[in-house]
Write a protein that holds these residues in place. Structure first.
Motif, mmCIF file in Angstrom:
data_model
loop_
_atom_site.group_PDB
_atom_site.id
_atom_site.type_symbol
_atom_site.label_atom_id
_atom_site.label_comp_id
_atom_site.label_asym_id
_atom_site.label_seq_id
_atom_site.Cartn_x
_atom_site.Cartn_y
_atom_site.Cartn_z
ATOM 1 N N THR A 1 0.831 -1.203 0.000
ATOM 2 C CA THR A 1 0.000 0.000 0.000
ATOM 3 C C THR A 1 0.863 1.250 0.000
ATOM 4 O OG1 THR A 1 -1.778 -1.145 1.189
ATOM 5 C CG2 THR A 1 -1.792 1.255 1.239
ATOM 6 N N SER A 2 1.885 1.255 0.836
ATOM 7 C CA SER A 2 2.780 2.403 0.900
ATOM 8 C C SER A 2 3.446 2.666 -0.445
ATOM 9 C CB SER A 2 3.846 2.168 1.977
ATOM 10 O OG SER A 2 4.779 3.228 2.007
ATOM 11 N N GLU A 3 3.859 1.603 -1.116
ATOM 12 C CA GLU A 3 4.521 1.742 -2.410
ATOM 13 C C GLU A 3 3.537 2.181 -3.493
ATOM 14 O OE1 GLU A 3 7.875 1.359 -5.078
ATOM 15 O OE2 GLU A 3 7.690 1.496 -2.897
ATOM 16 N N THR B 1 0.551 3.684 -3.292
ATOM 17 C CA THR B 1 -0.113 4.986 -3.163
ATOM 18 C C THR B 1 0.735 6.101 -3.765
ATOM 19 O OG1 THR B 1 0.795 5.120 -0.909
ATOM 20 C CG2 THR B 1 -1.510 4.444 -1.140
ATOM 21 N N GLN B 2 2.013 5.848 -3.955
ATOM 22 C CA GLN B 2 2.873 6.863 -4.553
ATOM 23 C C GLN B 2 2.743 6.908 -6.084
ATOM 24 O OE1 GLN B 2 6.948 6.735 -3.012
ATOM 25 N NE2 GLN B 2 6.240 5.435 -1.354
#
Length: 251
Positions: free
Chosen positions: A148-150, A152-153
């Motif tokens: 998710t962190s990766e 969303t960018q």
């Protein structure tokens, strides 16, 4: 087809049958509820419990990620990688790869599964016996958080898209239940991991990104997530199987 992998269902339902937790004549219907024809080396499912096997385990390998496979010949590995799955018995050794395909004319197609048996070495299960349901669940949560962190960018997160999330959830529900006596946390993790894997696979097939660098970053993240979710799915299935077999207590 969009249900749990055949090997997940087969591992759980065969283990339940072998340990008297489900009638033997229900095994194929419960393990393959969405398959019209099941054939091949079905005799192994009767032979293995007769010689003392109590648990059927599964592996969900991907190219470059086949460490959890039982040790066997190159043909077993090639077939399991092609199918993306296999089941195996740990004590005496032996594996089955379910090869699932469509058949029939375009106007009236069905699904069939052919089970292919292979020899393989016995597999110590101490790694599975040391697993805990909480640790397996945390691995899935960590994999989702990292992806998710990766993502969303660079893109919308696929399991936050209602269409892909709802499609995966719908395909993994319905009449495809798990055996009675399944530890609740493991059952939830199995469904969750399967849903995430389905969503990641669907997102890999639908790529809105034009730039080459962003495209490769997104594809790599989704592939890693799918592999991680499948590893969690296999571990949760195998821990549930050894619990059903009474080899370890439910935690």
């Amino acid at each position: 087809m969009g249900t749990l992998p055949a090997s997940v269902r087969l591992a759980l339902w065969a283990t339940a049958v072998w340990n008297g937790l489900a009638p033997a004549n229900t095994l194929l219907d419960r393990a393959f509820p969405d398959i019209d024809d099941v054939a091949g080396d079905l005799d192994r499912l009767e032979l293995w419990p007769q010689i003392g096997e109590r648990v059927l385990l599964c592996a969900l390998p991907h190219p470059g990620h086949a460490q959890a496979m039982p040790k066997g010949g190159t043909e077993l590995l090639a077939d399991a990688l092609d199918a993306g799955e296999c089941v195996y018995v740990p004590m005496f050794g032996g594996a089955i790869v379910p090869e699932i395909e469509r058949y029939g004319p375009a106007s009236d197609q069905g699904w069939r599964a052919r089970l292919r048996a292979f020899d393989c070495a016995p597999t110590p299960i101490h790694r599975i016996e040391m697993l805990t349901d909480s640790a397996i669940e945390r691995r899935l949560q960590a994999a989702i958080a990292a992806a998710t962190s990766e993502l969303t960018q660079i893109d919308l997160v696929p399991w936050q898209r209602s269409s892909e999330r709802d499609r995966a959830a719908a395909e993994l529900s319905g009449s495809f239940g798990l055996p009675a006596g399944m530890p609740g946390r493991l059952a939830r993790t199995i469904w969750s991991a399967a849903t995430v894997s389905e969503a990641a696979e669907a997102a890999l097939e639908h790529d809105p990104i034009v730039g080459a660098a962003a495209h490769e970053r997104r594809q790599s993240t989704l592939r890693d997530l799918m592999v991680g979710a499948d590893q969690v799915l296999a571990d949760a299935t195998n821990l549930a199987a050894v619990v059903l077999a009474g080899l370890v207590p439910a935690r």
